[in-house]
Design an enzyme around this catalytic site. Structure first.
Site, short mmCIF file in Angstrom:
data_model
loop_
_atom_site.label_atom_id
_atom_site.label_comp_id
_atom_site.label_asym_id
_atom_site.label_seq_id
_atom_site.Cartn_x
_atom_site.Cartn_y
_atom_site.Cartn_z
N CYS A 128 0.69 -1.03 -0.16
CA CYS A 128 0.02 0.00 0.08
C CYS A 128 0.83 1.16 -0.03
O CYS A 128 2.11 1.33 -0.62
CB CYS A 128 -0.80 0.11 1.20
SG CYS A 128 -2.35 1.07 1.03
N ASP A 197 -3.81 0.99 10.09
CA ASP A 197 -5.31 1.78 10.07
C ASP A 197 -5.40 1.68 11.51
O ASP A 197 -6.13 2.67 12.08
CB ASP A 197 -6.19 1.22 9.13
CG ASP A 197 -6.13 1.89 7.87
OD1 ASP A 197 -5.21 1.78 7.16
OD2 ASP A 197 -6.87 2.96 7.69
C1 RUB Z 1 -4.11 3.05 3.56
C2 RUB Z 1 -3.50 2.05 4.38
C3 RUB Z 1 -2.43 2.42 4.89
C4 RUB Z 1 -2.75 2.95 6.46
C5 RUB Z 1 -1.36 3.70 7.10
O1 RUB Z 1 -5.62 2.71 3.01
O2 RUB Z 1 -4.07 0.94 4.50
O3 RUB Z 1 -1.38 1.43 5.06
O4 RUB Z 1 -3.76 3.73 6.42
O5 RUB Z 1 -1.06 4.93 6.37
P1 RUB Z 1 -6.35 3.67 2.15
P2 RUB Z 1 -0.40 6.05 7.10
O6 RUB Z 1 -5.71 3.87 0.78
O7 RUB Z 1 -7.73 2.74 1.90
O8 RUB Z 1 -6.53 4.86 3.01
O9 RUB Z 1 0.98 5.40 7.59
O10 RUB Z 1 -0.16 7.11 6.15
O11 RUB Z 1 -0.98 6.51 8.10
#
Ligand code: RUB
Length: 309
Positions: A128, A197
């Protein structure tokens, strides 16, 4: 509709449509939106102020169901107090500014802490597009260690394309793979680093769909699995036994022509759950902790008071 409500609805729309995405940014954007909304409210009546602000908070809370950064950030902003609109508004603004500042600082600190665990010559797998996982990777690169990153595409929304663009701009040697190639390449990987998340009270991780499969592969291959998560990604609700809601997104994200196929449906969960036993370490801004310590983080860092739930 007032301008202030218009702007807030715009941010809510952008979170829902994923123009604003990634749990950290979602949390900060919601705090800023609520702050701007409060500043633009045109009232001297404290009851009206409180009621309008709490309506606005509910609109933001209903945008995406999974990321606990959203409810934690709004909870922190809503702990404002004041005898009149002016002091209440000042208190709310200062809560929001503190949250944003604390979040940005946490991402930087996690970058430093996590980078200590990465050796010169390591290959890292990420999934991701996590700003916090990428903070570790960028900090490691800037410290002069020679690293290679393998990034999954992260179907169906291809957040991996954002990741490889960023890694490319930072001058980091990067390879893109399809999600299903993880098992094939896992033996070349020294550590998996992903964002979060949600971290639950028992230390399990909720993150982008596909994370749990990667963790399983890493576990079988004895590859280290690290999670990058600020303390506001830990979920107080899970102490009360609540389950983390997993967002189901539209069928068309996976297969745009689905309506042509009358006998087929698409299931499109956006996140999955990785059991804590597959996680080696969670890098937070207060240190690198084993997942089993998550309960303590929730109790100590978030001032969680079970009596007042
Ligand atoms: C984003 C996702 C990320 C976490 C952490 O999912 O799963 O790994 O949110 O991100 P989506 P961060 O694209 O559906 O929002 O480290 O930037 O908080």
């Amino acid at each position: 509709m007032t301008d202030s409500m218009d702007n807030l609805l715009g941010v809510a729309r952008d979170i829902k449509s994923m123009e604003i995405r990634g749990a950290a940014l979602i949390g900060r954007s919601a705090a800023q939106a609520l702050r701007d909304f409060a500043l633009e409210l045109n009232t001297n009546d404290l009851n009206e102020f409180n009621s309008e602000v709490s309506k606005a908070a509910d609109i933001l809370l209903n945008t995406r169901p999974t990321a606990v950064s959203l409810s934690n950030s709004i909870r922190m902003v809503m702990r404002y107090s004041g005898e009149d609109v002016e002091t209440a508004s000042q208190s709310l603004v200062s809560n929001a500014d503190n949250f944003v500042e604390r979040s940005l600082k946490a991402v930087e600190t996690i970058g430093k802490i996590g980078s200590h665990r990465i050796r010169d010559g390591d290959t890292i797998l990420t999934h991701c597009n996590s700003s916090v996982a990428l903070s570790i990777i960028k900090t490691t690169h800037q410290s002069g260690k020679n690293i290679k990153v393998i990034s999954t595409e992260s179907r169906p929304r291809y957040q991996g394309h954002l990741t490889i663009g960023m890694l490319n701009d930072w001058g980091i040697n990067t390879e893109l793979i399809v999600d299903s190639a993880v098992r094939t390449i896992i033996n070349e990987v020294d550590e998996v680093i992903v964002g979060a998340d949600v971290i639950t009270a028992n230390g399990s991780l909720v993150n982008k769909i596909g994370t749990a499969q990667i963790a399983l592969c890493a576990h079988e291959a004895r590859t280290s699995f690290m999670v990058a998560a600020e303390t506001y990604k830990f979920s107080p609700e899970t102490i009360m036994g609540e389950l983390v809601p997993i967002e189901m997104r539209q069928e068309e994200e996976v297969y745009p022509q689905i309506s042509d196929l009358k006998n087929v449906t698409v299931r499109n969960p956006a996140f999955d759950v990785t059991p804590h036993r597959y996680i080696d370490i969670i890098c937070t801004e207060v240190g690198a902790i084993p997942p089993e310590m998550s309960y303590m983080i929730i109790k100590e860092m978030q001032g969680w008071d079970l009596q007042n739930r």
